[in-house]
Scaffold this motif. Structure first.
Motif, PDB file in Angstrom:
ATOM      1  N   SER A   1       0.835  -1.204   0.000  1.00  0.00           N
ATOM      2  CA  SER A   1       0.000   0.000   0.000  1.00  0.00           C
ATOM      3  C   SER A   1       0.862   1.243   0.000  1.00  0.00           C
ATOM      4  O   SER A   1       1.921   1.281   0.626  1.00  0.00           O
ATOM      5  CB  SER A   1      -0.983   0.016   1.171  1.00  0.00           C
ATOM      6  N   LEU A   2       0.411   2.241  -0.728  1.00  0.00           N
ATOM      7  CA  LEU A   2       1.166   3.485  -0.870  1.00  0.00           C
ATOM      8  C   LEU A   2       0.322   4.647  -0.390  1.00  0.00           C
ATOM      9  O   LEU A   2      -0.880   4.677  -0.601  1.00  0.00           O
ATOM     10  CB  LEU A   2       1.499   3.787  -2.339  1.00  0.00           C
ATOM     11  N   GLU A   3       0.975   5.598   0.211  1.00  0.00           N
ATOM     12  CA  GLU A   3       0.297   6.866   0.421  1.00  0.00           C
ATOM     13  C   GLU A   3       0.944   7.851  -0.541  1.00  0.00           C
ATOM     14  O   GLU A   3       2.154   8.053  -0.513  1.00  0.00           O
ATOM     15  CB  GLU A   3       0.448   7.349   1.858  1.00  0.00           C
ATOM     16  N   ILE A   4       0.105   8.446  -1.407  1.00  0.00           N
ATOM     17  CA  ILE A   4       0.665   9.387  -2.367  1.00  0.00           C
ATOM     18  C   ILE A   4       0.543  10.793  -1.802  1.00  0.00           C
ATOM     19  O   ILE A   4      -0.239  11.040  -0.874  1.00  0.00           O
ATOM     20  CB  ILE A   4      -0.025   9.269  -3.739  1.00  0.00           C
ATOM     21  N   THR A   5       1.305  11.714  -2.364  1.00  0.00           N
ATOM     22  CA  THR A   5       1.335  13.060  -1.769  1.00  0.00           C
ATOM     23  C   THR A   5       0.016  13.801  -1.973  1.00  0.00           C
ATOM     24  O   THR A   5      -0.390  14.607  -1.160  1.00  0.00           O
ATOM     25  CB  THR A   5       2.484  13.902  -2.357  1.00  0.00           C
ATOM     26  N   ASP A   6      -0.671  13.527  -3.074  1.00  0.00           N
ATOM     27  CA  ASP A   6      -1.981  14.164  -3.280  1.00  0.00           C
ATOM     28  C   ASP A   6      -2.827  13.260  -4.152  1.00  0.00           C
ATOM     29  O   ASP A   6      -2.307  12.597  -5.059  1.00  0.00           O
ATOM     30  CB  ASP A   6      -1.806  15.532  -3.947  1.00  0.00           C
ATOM     31  N   GLN A   7      -4.150  13.270  -3.912  1.00  0.00           N
ATOM     32  CA  GLN A   7      -4.988  12.321  -4.649  1.00  0.00           C
ATOM     33  C   GLN A   7      -5.017  12.615  -6.148  1.00  0.00           C
ATOM     34  O   GLN A   7      -5.356  11.752  -6.954  1.00  0.00           O
ATOM     35  CB  GLN A   7      -6.406  12.274  -4.082  1.00  0.00           C
ATOM     36  N   SER A   8      -4.624  13.855  -6.529  1.00  0.00           N
ATOM     37  CA  SER A   8      -4.633  14.176  -7.947  1.00  0.00           C
ATOM     38  C   SER A   8      -3.547  13.421  -8.720  1.00  0.00           C
ATOM     39  O   SER A   8      -3.590  13.336  -9.937  1.00  0.00           O
ATOM     40  CB  SER A   8      -4.454  15.684  -8.136  1.00  0.00           C
ATOM     41  N   TYR A   9      -2.559  12.848  -7.972  1.00  0.00           N
ATOM     42  CA  TYR A   9      -1.504  12.103  -8.644  1.00  0.00           C
ATOM     43  C   TYR A   9      -1.838  10.626  -8.791  1.00  0.00           C
ATOM     44  O   TYR A   9      -1.019   9.845  -9.245  1.00  0.00           O
ATOM     45  CB  TYR A   9      -0.178  12.236  -7.887  1.00  0.00           C
ATOM     46  N   ALA A  10      -3.065  10.266  -8.382  1.00  0.00           N
ATOM     47  CA  ALA A  10      -3.433   8.845  -8.352  1.00  0.00           C
ATOM     48  C   ALA A  10      -3.194   8.179  -9.704  1.00  0.00           C
ATOM     49  O   ALA A  10      -2.601   7.102  -9.776  1.00  0.00           O
ATOM     50  CB  ALA A  10      -4.882   8.699  -7.937  1.00  0.00           C
ATOM     51  N   ASP A  11      -3.613   8.839 -10.781  1.00  0.00           N
ATOM     52  CA  ASP A  11      -3.475   8.248 -12.113  1.00  0.00           C
ATOM     53  C   ASP A  11      -2.007   8.107 -12.513  1.00  0.00           C
ATOM     54  O   ASP A  11      -1.583   7.066 -13.007  1.00  0.00           O
ATOM     55  CB  ASP A  11      -4.204   9.099 -13.154  1.00  0.00           C
ATOM     56  N   THR A  12      -1.253   9.190 -12.262  1.00  0.00           N
ATOM     57  CA  THR A  12       0.166   9.181 -12.608  1.00  0.00           C
ATOM     58  C   THR A  12       0.872   8.038 -11.893  1.00  0.00           C
ATOM     59  O   THR A  12       1.605   7.254 -12.512  1.00  0.00           O
ATOM     60  CB  THR A  12       0.816  10.519 -12.178  1.00  0.00           C
ATOM     61  N   VAL A  13       0.633   7.958 -10.580  1.00  0.00           N
ATOM     62  CA  VAL A  13       1.305   6.937  -9.778  1.00  0.00           C
ATOM     63  C   VAL A  13       0.897   5.551 -10.266  1.00  0.00           C
ATOM     64  O   VAL A  13       1.738   4.667 -10.424  1.00  0.00           O
ATOM     65  CB  VAL A  13       0.989   7.132  -8.280  1.00  0.00           C
ATOM     66  N   THR A  14      -0.410   5.373 -10.563  1.00  0.00           N
ATOM     67  CA  THR A  14      -0.884   4.077 -11.043  1.00  0.00           C
ATOM     68  C   THR A  14      -0.113   3.670 -12.297  1.00  0.00           C
ATOM     69  O   THR A  14       0.360   2.538 -12.412  1.00  0.00           O
ATOM     70  CB  THR A  14      -2.391   4.155 -11.350  1.00  0.00           C
ATOM     71  N   ASN A  15       0.046   4.635 -13.219  1.00  0.00           N
ATOM     72  CA  ASN A  15       0.761   4.333 -14.458  1.00  0.00           C
ATOM     73  C   ASN A  15       2.222   4.005 -14.214  1.00  0.00           C
ATOM     74  O   ASN A  15       2.757   3.028 -14.753  1.00  0.00           O
ATOM     75  CB  ASN A  15       0.671   5.520 -15.428  1.00  0.00           C
ATOM     76  N   GLU A  16       2.868   4.812 -13.367  1.00  0.00           N
ATOM     77  CA  GLU A  16       4.289   4.610 -13.082  1.00  0.00           C
ATOM     78  C   GLU A  16       4.522   3.248 -12.447  1.00  0.00           C
ATOM     79  O   GLU A  16       5.452   2.528 -12.813  1.00  0.00           O
ATOM     80  CB  GLU A  16       4.789   5.700 -12.127  1.00  0.00           C
ATOM     81  N   VAL A  17       3.656   2.924 -11.460  1.00  0.00           N
ATOM     82  CA  VAL A  17       3.813   1.675 -10.736  1.00  0.00           C
ATOM     83  C   VAL A  17       3.606   0.508 -11.691  1.00  0.00           C
ATOM     84  O   VAL A  17       4.342  -0.484 -11.667  1.00  0.00           O
ATOM     85  CB  VAL A  17       2.843   1.599  -9.536  1.00  0.00           C
ATOM     86  N   THR A  18       2.614   0.627 -12.576  1.00  0.00           N
ATOM     87  CA  THR A  18       2.341  -0.434 -13.546  1.00  0.00           C
ATOM     88  C   THR A  18       3.575  -0.694 -14.414  1.00  0.00           C
ATOM     89  O   THR A  18       4.010  -1.837 -14.559  1.00  0.00           O
ATOM     90  CB  THR A  18       1.153  -0.029 -14.441  1.00  0.00           C
ATOM     91  N   THR A  19       4.139   0.403 -14.933  1.00  0.00           N
ATOM     92  CA  THR A  19       5.326   0.252 -15.785  1.00  0.00           C
ATOM     93  C   THR A  19       6.464  -0.411 -15.022  1.00  0.00           C
ATOM     94  O   THR A  19       7.088  -1.361 -15.497  1.00  0.00           O
ATOM     95  CB  THR A  19       5.780   1.645 -16.274  1.00  0.00           C
ATOM     96  N   LEU A  20       6.686   0.080 -13.812  1.00  0.00           N
ATOM     97  CA  LEU A  20       7.782  -0.436 -12.998  1.00  0.00           C
ATOM     98  C   LEU A  20       7.617  -1.925 -12.716  1.00  0.00           C
ATOM     99  O   LEU A  20       8.546  -2.726 -12.901  1.00  0.00           O
ATOM    100  CB  LEU A  20       7.858   0.349 -11.678  1.00  0.00           C
ATOM    101  N   LEU A  21       6.376  -2.295 -12.285  1.00  0.00           N
ATOM    102  CA  LEU A  21       6.146  -3.686 -11.898  1.00  0.00           C
ATOM    103  C   LEU A  21       6.210  -4.611 -13.115  1.00  0.00           C
ATOM    104  O   LEU A  21       6.711  -5.727 -13.019  1.00  0.00           O
ATOM    105  CB  LEU A  21       4.817  -3.837 -11.165  1.00  0.00           C
TER     106      LEU A  21
END
Lengths: 228, 415
Positions: free
Chosen positions: B236-256
């Motif tokens: 589980s991750l806590e992101i700095t702001d909920q507006s980054y949810a999509d960005t983080v989702t994409n980044e994490v997907t690529t990384l994983l």
């Protein structure tokens, strides 16, 4: 326009009501002149067309044919808003059945007339009621007043607009003779003091003889005119 | 200006005559609108209130939370893969890599296993979560009594546990659980903290048992992936702001995908859910529900409007003589029309205002008695009052037109 003293000039005026397929001719070519400041009675049997004539003169209705000059202006072609304006500013009606609004006070009834001509002025409304001797009854509703008093409210209501023409349709028809006398003398004095033109429909010879001229109607035609 | 004021004054006195001289009828006319507006207010406030409720509950889980789980395993007759089995592809090492990505505040991992717990002679089968130190922070969990474990304890693999309130009730009923021993598999752990109860809510933490992941490893053989990673059940991750949810989702997907060496057309072997996404879905659903409730109530408002029309028509009929008198006194068609239309509008506006007050009171009472959350918002009030006036004008139009078209002579002759 030519004759400044002619308050009302009717030329060959007819009124025909459609009655299903047939037509009912109520007025058959009335030609009539009434001068400013005159007091005229219209007499005739029921159905002779006198109320219809009064309604036409009062701009409540339009003639089927013929011309009607009111204060020199042709009015038979005017639209309903223009007729309403003439009724509001120039004409005071007095009805046999008084036609007051029963749920509001005498004062409110008088003020009602001002609503449609120039605006409500409480002082003038009170004055008008005082002139007909009802200064102490301004807050009574019509049901709390006698017939004579109700008709006096109606006169005050007509008077308050300062009209140039008074039209009275059997004003004493529902009153006892004493109240009737009072109303007639009130109308007569208004005529003589203020120079108001007064047109009166009546059955009553006594009433008619207070007038300067009597017009006899029969079956929609003027059959006789007599000066009193 | 004065003339205009006078004109307004005239209209007002005219309408006041109409309304005040027929009080009962005016009240009955308003009643339909009152009920209509009140039901709009009540139903929409319930709709709004439950939306707020749901969003608050989601919020209590942390709106900045993003959760990564292994993809649900298929193909075993619908049997779900037990967490921690070979289908689990997420590793502690993945979590560490994710922690390096931007917009991420904290990363926590947990490994879950169903275990038998014994304490005080009570026996319970429950899921035990081996967690990393930031798990509580990321999942917005707080400690009601006792404490959480320290970094030192984590590194040492201290056998300590933090338990949910349901577990307290089941295993320790009336006694203070803090400091008590609990048998978990083949080790004993000491209870050092109790979680704040969250009530009935999504994935309630009330039945959780949390131990340091390092302690868990002492009793459960934590599986390893082919290349030696430590398998975990969730990251589980806590992101700095909920507006980054999509960005983080994409980044994490690529990384994983890179870390798991998935070929371009292979499906993800993990799934990512962000709270922000859930919040959006839920508010959309809740808005639909609110609109639906509003629409149901709007029908009663419509019925109220028809009531206005009905009574205005009767009123015109009954006041035919009055209309005749007014016309003889010089009222134009427009004056009569304005009078009746304004009368209808004033009646329904008054009804609307009374309805708002009434509806407001009812929604407060409903929330007090039934325990349903209600929320009367300004836009509902404005909408309800606006609609009621519009209804008055719409349904007053025909009666007013009828009145204005009356022939003065006929009208004067009527009884």
């Amino acid at each position: 326009m030519a004759d400044k003293t002619a308050m009302i000039r009717l030329e060959n005026m007819t009124k025909i009501y459609p009655m299903g397929k047939r037509e009912l001719t109520v007025l058959k070519g009335i030609t009539l002149n009434i001068k400013r400041g005159e007091m005229v009675a219209i007499m005739g049997a029921s159905g002779s067309g006198k109320t219809t004539l009064l309604n036409l003169i009062g701009c409540l209705d339009r003639p089927t044919s013929g011309s009607y000059y009111f204060e020199g202006n042709e009015v038979s072609g005017l639209n309903s808003a223009q007729l309403a304006q003439i009724r509001g500013e120039k004409i005071g009606f007095i009805f046999q059945t008084f036609n007051l609004l029963s749920r509001i006070t005498a004062l409110a009834n008088v003020e009602l007339a001002m609503t449609y001509s120039g605006g409500v002025d409480h002082e003038r409304a009170r004055d008008a009621l005082a002139k007909v001797g009802l200064a102490d009854r301004i807050n009574h509703r019509p049901v709390e007043l006698s017939g004579g008093e109700q008709q006096r409210v109606a006169i005050a209501r007509a008077l308050v607009k300062n009209p140039s023409l008074f039209l009275a349709d059997e004003p004493t028809g529902q009153l006892d003779s004493h109240s009737g006398e009072e109303i007639i003398s009130m109308l007569t004095s208004m005529h003589s003091e203020r120079g108001i033109t007064l047109l009166l429909v009546t059955h009553d010879d006594n009433v008619a003889h207070h007038c300067q001229r009597i017009i006899h109607l029969k079956d929609g035609e003027i059959i006789a005119e007599e000066d009193v | 200006m004065k003339k205009r004021l006078n004109y307004l004054g005239n209209i007002w006195s005219t309408i006041w005559i109409g309304i005040s001289t027929h009080k009962l009828r005016s009240i009955l006319t308003m009643l339909g609108i009152v009920i209509g507006v009140a039901s709009v207010i009540v139903l929409m406030s319930i709709g709004n209130g439950s939306k707020e409720d749901i969003l608050n509950r989601i919020g209590s889980l942390g709106v900045n939370l993003v959760t990564i789980r292994p993809a649900a395993t298929m193909g075993f007759g619908g049997v779900r893969g037990v967490p921690g089995q070979s289908s689990s592809t997420l590793t502690l090492e993945d979590a560490e890599a994710i922690n390096e990505l931007p917009y991420i505040k904290v990363v926590a991992s947990s490994y879950s296993e169903s275990m038998q717990l014994i304490a005080n002679g009570e026996n319970l089968n429950s899921t035990v979560n081996g967690i990393t130190t930031d798990y509580l922070t990321v999942n917005n969990l707080s400690i009601a009594s006792g404490r959480t474990f320290s970094n030192f304890e984590y590194n040492q693999g201290s056998t300590v546990a933090i338990i949910g309130s349901d577990i307290v009730d089941t295993l320790f009923s009336d006694t203070d659980p803090l400091g008590q021993q609990l048998r978990m598999g083949n080790i004993m752990v000491t209870v050092i903290g109790v979680l704040q109860s969250e009530g009935q809510s999504f994935g309630s933490a009330d039945s959780s048992i949390l131990v340091p992941l390092t302690a868990m490893q002492q009793t459960v053989a934590q599986p390893r992936t082919a290349n030696g990673g430590h398998v975990v059940s969730t990251i589980s991750l806590e992101i700095t702001d909920q507006s980054y949810a999509d960005t983080v989702t994409n980044e994490v997907t690529t990384l994983l995908r890179t870390r798991h060496q998935l070929s371009t057309n292979a499906e993800n072997d993990f799934s990512i859910n962000s709270m922000a996404e859930l919040v959006a879905t839920v508010s959309e659903t809740a808005n639909t529900l609110t609109m639906l409730l509003g629409a149901v109530a709007a029908i009663s408002l419509l019925v109220g409007g028809i009531g206005v029309m009905n009574i205005m028509l009767v009123s015109v009929l009954e006041r035919t003589r009055e209309i005749g008198i007014r016309k003889a006194l010089g009222a134009r068609e427009r004056d009569i029309w304005t009078q009746f239309l304004t009368e209808a509008a004033v009646l329904s506006l008054t009804g609307g205002i009374v309805g708002v007050i009434f509806g407001w009171i009812v929604s407060v009472v409903v929330s007090r008695i039934a325990g349903i959350s209600t929320l009367v918002s300004a836009d509902i009030v404005i909408l309800a009052v606006g609609v009621s006036v519009a209804i008055g004008i719409f349904f007053g139009f025909y009666p007013a037109w009828n009145a204005s078209r009356l022939d003065p002579i006929e009208a004067l002759r009527s009884e």
